[in-house]
Design a protein around this motif. Sequence first.
Motif, PDB file in Angstrom:
ATOM      1  N   LEU A   1       0.831  -1.197   0.000  1.00 12.24           N
ATOM      2  CA  LEU A   1       0.000   0.000   0.000  1.00 12.24           C
ATOM      3  C   LEU A   1       0.873   1.258   0.000  1.00 12.24           C
ATOM      4  CD1 LEU A   1      -2.862   1.137   0.095  1.00 12.24           C
ATOM      5  CD2 LEU A   1      -2.750   1.026   2.597  1.00 12.24           C
ATOM      6  N   ALA A   2       1.970   1.202   0.759  1.00 15.47           N
ATOM      7  CA  ALA A   2       2.909   2.328   0.762  1.00 15.47           C
ATOM      8  C   ALA A   2       3.478   2.561  -0.637  1.00 15.47           C
ATOM      9  CB  ALA A   2       4.039   2.058   1.760  1.00 15.47           C
TER      10      ALA A   2
ATOM     11  N   LEU B   1     -10.671   0.166   3.806  1.00 19.17           N
ATOM     12  CA  LEU B   1     -11.587   1.277   4.039  1.00 19.17           C
ATOM     13  C   LEU B   1     -10.864   2.612   3.932  1.00 19.17           C
ATOM     14  CD1 LEU B   1     -14.370   2.344   4.857  1.00 19.17           C
ATOM     15  CD2 LEU B   1     -13.705   2.031   7.255  1.00 19.17           C
ATOM     16  N   LEU B   2      -9.670   2.678   4.517  1.00 20.51           N
ATOM     17  CA  LEU B   2      -8.878   3.905   4.444  1.00 20.51           C
ATOM     18  C   LEU B   2      -8.543   4.252   2.992  1.00 20.51           C
ATOM     19  CD1 LEU B   2      -6.458   3.486   7.494  1.00 20.51           C
ATOM     20  CD2 LEU B   2      -8.274   5.183   7.225  1.00 20.51           C
ATOM     21  N   TRP B   3      -8.211   3.227   2.200  1.00 20.25           N
ATOM     22  CA  TRP B   3      -7.915   3.479   0.793  1.00 20.25           C
ATOM     23  C   TRP B   3      -9.150   4.019   0.073  1.00 20.25           C
ATOM     24  CZ3 TRP B   3      -4.872   4.598  -2.997  1.00 20.25           C
ATOM     25  CH2 TRP B   3      -5.352   4.488  -4.304  1.00 20.25           C
TER      26      TRP B   3
ATOM     27  N   SER C   1      -5.369   0.438  -7.785  1.00 21.74           N
ATOM     28  CA  SER C   1      -6.110   0.493  -6.529  1.00 21.74           C
ATOM     29  C   SER C   1      -5.246  -0.027  -5.392  1.00 21.74           C
ATOM     30  CB  SER C   1      -7.387  -0.351  -6.640  1.00 21.74           C
ATOM     31  OG  SER C   1      -7.949  -0.590  -5.376  1.00 21.74           O
ATOM     32  N   GLY C   2      -5.321   0.648  -4.263  1.00 19.55           N
ATOM     33  CA  GLY C   2      -4.625   0.168  -3.078  1.00 19.55           C
ATOM     34  C   GLY C   2      -5.174  -1.167  -2.619  1.00 19.55           C
TER      35      GLY C   2
ATOM     36  N   ARG D   1      -9.194   7.444  -1.786  1.00 14.57           N
ATOM     37  CA  ARG D   1      -9.423   7.466  -3.234  1.00 14.57           C
ATOM     38  C   ARG D   1     -10.476   8.485  -3.622  1.00 14.57           C
ATOM     39  NH1 ARG D   1     -10.300   8.378  -7.492  1.00 14.57           N
ATOM     40  NH2 ARG D   1     -10.414   7.117  -9.386  1.00 14.57           N
ATOM     41  N   ARG D   2     -11.422   8.713  -2.755  1.00 16.29           N
ATOM     42  CA  ARG D   2     -12.507   9.652  -3.056  1.00 16.29           C
ATOM     43  C   ARG D   2     -12.224  11.063  -2.559  1.00 16.29           C
ATOM     44  NH1 ARG D   2     -14.408   4.775  -3.260  1.00 16.29           N
ATOM     45  NH2 ARG D   2     -16.328   4.233  -4.371  1.00 16.29           N
ATOM     46  N   SER D   3     -11.088  11.238  -1.882  1.00 12.28           N
ATOM     47  CA  SER D   3     -10.725  12.557  -1.376  1.00 12.28           C
ATOM     48  C   SER D   3      -9.986  13.355  -2.448  1.00 12.28           C
ATOM     49  CB  SER D   3      -9.844  12.422  -0.135  1.00 12.28           C
ATOM     50  OG  SER D   3      -8.569  11.886  -0.491  1.00 12.28           O
ATOM     51  N   GLN D   4      -9.793  14.637  -2.200  1.00  8.85           N
ATOM     52  CA  GLN D   4      -9.056  15.484  -3.133  1.00  8.85           C
ATOM     53  C   GLN D   4      -7.616  14.994  -3.294  1.00  8.85           C
ATOM     54  OE1 GLN D   4     -10.083  18.008  -5.089  1.00  8.85           O
ATOM     55  NE2 GLN D   4     -12.166  17.562  -4.413  1.00  8.85           N
TER      56      GLN D   4
END
Length: 328
Positions: A65-66, A182-184, A271-272, A188-191
Amino acid sequence: MASPRRAPLSQALARHLGLALVATLLVIAVIVYAALYLATQGRLPGGFELTASVNNTMPLALAALAQTMVVLTRGLDLSIGGIIDLSNALAALYLGTTATSMIVASALILLAGAGLGLINGALVAYGRLQPILVTLATLAIFQGLAIRVLPQPGGSVPESYTALLVNTGAPYALLYVLALMLLWTVLRRSQAGIALLAIGNDEAAAAANGIDPVATKLVAYALSGLIAAGAGLFLAASATAGDATTGNGYTLTSIVAVVLGGVSLFGGRGSGIGAILGAFVTTMIVNILFFAHIDPLYQSFYEGAFLVIAVVLAEGIGRLVRRRRVQT
């Protein structure tokens, strides 16, 4: 011409092709592993095997993920192994024995990882240096610092800390996997997530649309360092001690997991969640080779051959689906 019902399905498959392929690979790998386990042990793998597999995969899932954070920006972070080494060494020496000391030490180690990642990001973004050269250099620096902190394997990790992160009684670490996914999804949907993908697709176009490439790269590398430090904490918890060299192998395997997870090394796509699933596929491959009684001297060969075949097939299927999408 595709029917109206098939067109949305085809488009959805094309958008999430990498995720679909790695999920399929994971299912196949689990089936093969279970079959080999049954053939050699006379029973199917149970809760203990599931727990061990999840616990063993957690550091790699975090490392993958990193790596994803940087690869999405069309970069590559070779220093991940060094950050894991350093955070592992620090955890073994400074976690302490009380709840307060463990929380504070863990938070400081995570912040230190983010700071190291930020150094990488500054060199890449402000210095306009090639990511592979920058992170190769910082890899050596971080590994040197780790050995300076912990010259010999040792230190200790409290049993309560190990039980919290990698409880051997049940696969509770799956909760961390779900939390990472969930964090990903939120990211992903954030700016910030949109910016990561945008500059990976076309940095000039992203800048023209108001996205700051410098700030985005700083965020990407800082997140990479933060998550890699988390991998070091999980690795220390698993081993109940520290070793300043155990993170070395995670640099390359994180890239393998990212590629298997459908994240494009050319940036802007992936995708993460796919990278996390790619980490589990990598673990399953190791398990399959073990229960297939492959000579350990040749395991690396077979593991590499399988990964090459999987990546080539995935890329070939991806091109076929995208070509059909264009034609329809």
